[in-house]
Scaffold this active site. Structure first.
Site, PDB file in Angstrom:
ATOM      1  N   GLY A  18       0.769  -1.231   0.000  1.00 34.53           N
ATOM      2  CA  GLY A  18       0.000   0.000   0.000  1.00 34.53           C
ATOM      3  C   GLY A  18       0.801   1.284   0.000  1.00 34.53           C
ATOM      4  O   GLY A  18       0.233   2.368   0.063  1.00 34.53           O
ATOM      5  N   GLY A  20       2.624   2.415  -2.477  1.00 37.97           N
ATOM      6  CA  GLY A  20       2.689   3.007  -3.806  1.00 37.97           C
ATOM      7  C   GLY A  20       3.826   2.503  -4.663  1.00 37.97           C
ATOM      8  O   GLY A  20       4.310   3.221  -5.543  1.00 37.97           O
ATOM      9  N   LYS A  21       4.244   1.242  -4.432  1.00 39.48           N
ATOM     10  CA  LYS A  21       5.338   0.688  -5.249  1.00 39.48           C
ATOM     11  C   LYS A  21       4.987   0.703  -6.728  1.00 39.48           C
ATOM     12  O   LYS A  21       5.812   1.076  -7.567  1.00 39.48           O
ATOM     13  CB  LYS A  21       5.625  -0.757  -4.823  1.00 39.48           C
ATOM     14  N   THR A  22       3.761   0.289  -7.046  1.00 37.27           N
ATOM     15  CA  THR A  22       3.374   0.205  -8.456  1.00 37.27           C
ATOM     16  C   THR A  22       3.373   1.589  -9.100  1.00 37.27           C
ATOM     17  O   THR A  22       3.867   1.756 -10.224  1.00 37.27           O
ATOM     18  CB  THR A  22       1.988  -0.442  -8.586  1.00 37.27           C
ATOM     19  N   SER A  23       2.835   2.592  -8.415  1.00 38.27           N
ATOM     20  CA  SER A  23       2.801   3.948  -8.963  1.00 38.27           C
ATOM     21  C   SER A  23       4.212   4.466  -9.224  1.00 38.27           C
ATOM     22  O   SER A  23       4.503   5.018 -10.292  1.00 38.27           O
ATOM     23  CB  SER A  23       2.070   4.895  -8.004  1.00 38.27           C
ATOM     24  N   ASP A  45       4.081  -9.624  -8.459  1.00 35.80           N
ATOM     25  CA  ASP A  45       3.048  -9.688  -7.436  1.00 35.80           C
ATOM     26  C   ASP A  45       1.909 -10.592  -7.909  1.00 35.80           C
ATOM     27  O   ASP A  45       1.380 -10.380  -8.999  1.00 35.80           O
ATOM     28  CB  ASP A  45       2.512  -8.273  -7.173  1.00 35.80           C
ATOM     29  N   THR A 497      -7.496   0.968  -7.200  1.00 31.93           N
ATOM     30  CA  THR A 497      -6.838  -0.329  -7.094  1.00 31.93           C
ATOM     31  C   THR A 497      -7.312  -1.148  -5.897  1.00 31.93           C
ATOM     32  O   THR A 497      -7.647  -2.327  -6.049  1.00 31.93           O
ATOM     33  CB  THR A 497      -5.310  -0.149  -7.060  1.00 31.93           C
TER      34      THR A 497
END
Length: 579
Positions: A18, A20-23, A45, A497
């Site tokens: 949560g 914000g790794k993906t962002s 993931d 998400t």
């Protein structure tokens, strides 16, 4: 955020769920591609949301991202990888062995542990085989939440060591030849991970004490693995504009967390990403990740009459037996919600046991001194594995000769043993719901689903190792499927998400014959009165996702963003009762 300048060939993005790794990974990939670089962005993931953030449907092979020349993405599908792995290992034996022997091999390769090593097999190919990514200048890995990532990174040495030490030809993965053939690739993967000239590990965190503590723990464990080229990204740093009390409280919380930055993180190069008015979804938003924010004061306009968590607790308290599971995407606040529900139920005079299957295990910190009627525990993987190993050796070992005992001891050293041991503990804790209320803070979505899906492979595993099947395991799936015994709460944030991932989780549970009891929307700005332009814009952005939750479930509650961090029994009471 200047991760693109001087970027190494490989960049890993890791951190607490949560944060914000993906962002951050997507924004870095877009920036590198906009600079003319050829970039591959990979998600390891099990619950990847690259597709939604990039606005492009991705598969298991590199797919060009719409609107960004030079950028491709792919998702590593653990189940597909496991099927391919089984075919690769079992295939050569199909014409050589009797059908019964082939079926036995396939059964041995059907557990969650095989899914893990198969996914790693794909990961190792991308990292350790230069030919696999020769068409790209940079390969970025958007990794799973921290516990999964660290396990992924320790697998090279774990499995190489297991192959080295094995004197026999079988394991929980079936024939060891399937691993032996990959030895050179795994060794290349270890070398690439620890080479600071080719690999950078980006620790992503929120300006929050728990997230920074997780980043510090990760930094230490990565250092122990020989991975030393680290950077820190503080994502979602909020700066108050004016004298709005909610904005001042949020900014002060972030400053306090950074002032108390763990010592191990202080020497690392640090970048910050401001809290944006809108979610970072879509290429235009990703390109603006660190652009200046134009402050325009908004009206307060909080949404009225949203159901509080206390109303959901009323329904839960009607049955003083069974198990309550909080589930959802990492970082949505499952631990806080579980702890708040447990404290409130105990306050009402019920006998409650609060526990967790999450490796991060922060429930005890959240509760502090438990109120009367509440007991708090955690499922410790190391302790459960040691106890299970001792039980198997004690019950089966005395009947084996020296060679048979050596084989059993080797088998019990495999990572699959931990999976079995934790599963047993999970089933045992659920069984306590026969005479009390058990509140289980579960691990992030991908891990939880693997845990729930493990019943049949667990059954085969314990039979293979010769240990007995506890009654709690025999009764686990029937209990989970009984709505009078098990009540599942899907915890989410009012963002794209987390809501969409919770809906996917609900569909997965439905296929397993399990229906959620209700939803909890956590840390919502919608009930909060604020004039800050960023917070007001984010509050307005929550409305479609609240509507989506309302259309998905007939029972839900909203927990507002609180100016004080919920801690201890008194703080957790605010979670259930705050208006």
């Amino acid at each position: 955020m200047d991760l693109a300048s001087g970027a190494t060939r490989h960049l890993f993005f890791t951190g607490k769920g949560g944060v914000g790794k993906t962002s951050v990974a997507c924004a870095t990939a877009v920036r590198l591609a906009d600079q003319g670089r050829r970039v591959l962005l990979v998600s390891t993931d099990p619950a990847s949301n690259l597709d939604e953030v990039l606005g492009t449907a991705l598969g298991s092979t590199p797919t060009p991202v719409a609107g960004v020349a030079g950028l491709s993405g792919l998702n590593l599908d653990p189940e597909a990888a496991a099927r391919a792995y089984r075919d690769r290992v079992v295939g050569p034996y199909r014409d050589l062995l009797p059908p019964a022997a082939v079926r036995s091999m396939e059964e041995q390769l059907s557990g969650a542990c095989t899914v893990e090593i198969a996914a790693f097999d794909e990961f190792a190919r991308l990292l350790g085989d230069p030919a696999a990514t020769a068409a790209f200048d940079h390969v970025l890995f958007d990794t799973a939440p921290t516990g999964h990532t660290l396990r992924l990174l320790t697998l090279p040495s774990a499995w190489t060591g297991f192959v080295d030490q094995s004197a026999f030809g079988t394991s929980c993965l079936g024939p060891l030849a399937g691993l032996e053939k990959q030895r050179a690739l795994y060794e290349a993967t270890v070398k690439a991970l620890s080479d600071p000239g080719s690999t950078t590990m980006v620790l992503v965190s929120r300006p929050e004490t728990a997230a920074l503590a997780e980043a510090a723990r990760t930094s230490g464990e990565l250092g122990a693995l020989g991975i030393t080229n680290l950077r820190l990204v503080v994502n979602g740093l909020f700066v108050a504009r004016g004298a709005d009390p909610v904005a001042l409280a949020m900014a002060a919380r972030g400053r306090a967390a950074l002032e108390a930055l763990p010592e191990i993180l202080r020497p690392l190069p640090r970048s910050t990403v401001p809290l944006r008015p809108m979610a970072l979804v879509g290429i235009p938003a990703l390109r603006q990740i660190d652009a200046p924010i134009d402050p325009v004061e908004q009206g307060t306009n909080p949404l009225p009459e949203l159901p509080l968590l206390a109303s959901l607790v009323d329904a839960l308290a009607a049955n003083p037996r069974g198990v309550i599971l909080t589930m959802g995407k990492g970082g949505v606040g499952k631990t806080t919600v579980a702890a708040a529900i447990a404290v409130e139920l105990a306050r009402r005079g019920l006998k409650v046991h609060l526990s967790t299957t999450d490796p991060a295990a922060h429930v005890a910190d959240a509760v502090g001194l438990p109120p009367p009627g509440l007991t708090v525990s955690r499922i410790d993987p190391a302790a459960e594995t040691a106890a299970y190993t001792a039980e198997v050796l004690g019950s089966v070992g005395p009947d084996l000769d020296a060679k048979g005992r050596a084989l059993l001891e080797e088998d019990l050293r495999s990572p699959c043993t931990e999976e079995v041991a934790v599963f047993r503990a999970f089933a045992r804790t659920v069984a306590e719901g026969t005479d009390a209320l058990v509140v289980l803070d579960t691990a992030p979505t991908g891990h939880t689903i693997l845990l729930l899906d493990a019943a049949e492979s667990y059954h085969r595993e314990v039979l293979r190792q010769g240990s007995r099947m506890p009654e709690s395991v025999r009764q686990l799936l029937p209990r989970l499927r009984d709505p009078a015994f098990t009540r599942i709460l899907l915890v989410t944030l009012a963002e794209a998400t987390p809501v969409h991932e919770a809906r996917a989780l609900q569909a997965d549970l439905a296929r397993a014959g399990i229906a959620p009891f209700g939803w909890v929307v956590n840390q919502s700005l919608s009930p909060v009165a604020t004039r800050d332009p960023v917070l007001s814009a984010r509050r307005e952005g929550e409305r479609p996702y609240l509507d989506e939750v309302k259309g998905t479930t007939s029972r839900f509650a909203v927990v507002p963003w609180l100016t004080e961090v919920p801690h201890g029994a008194a703080g957790l009471e605010a979670v259930t009762r705050a208006a």
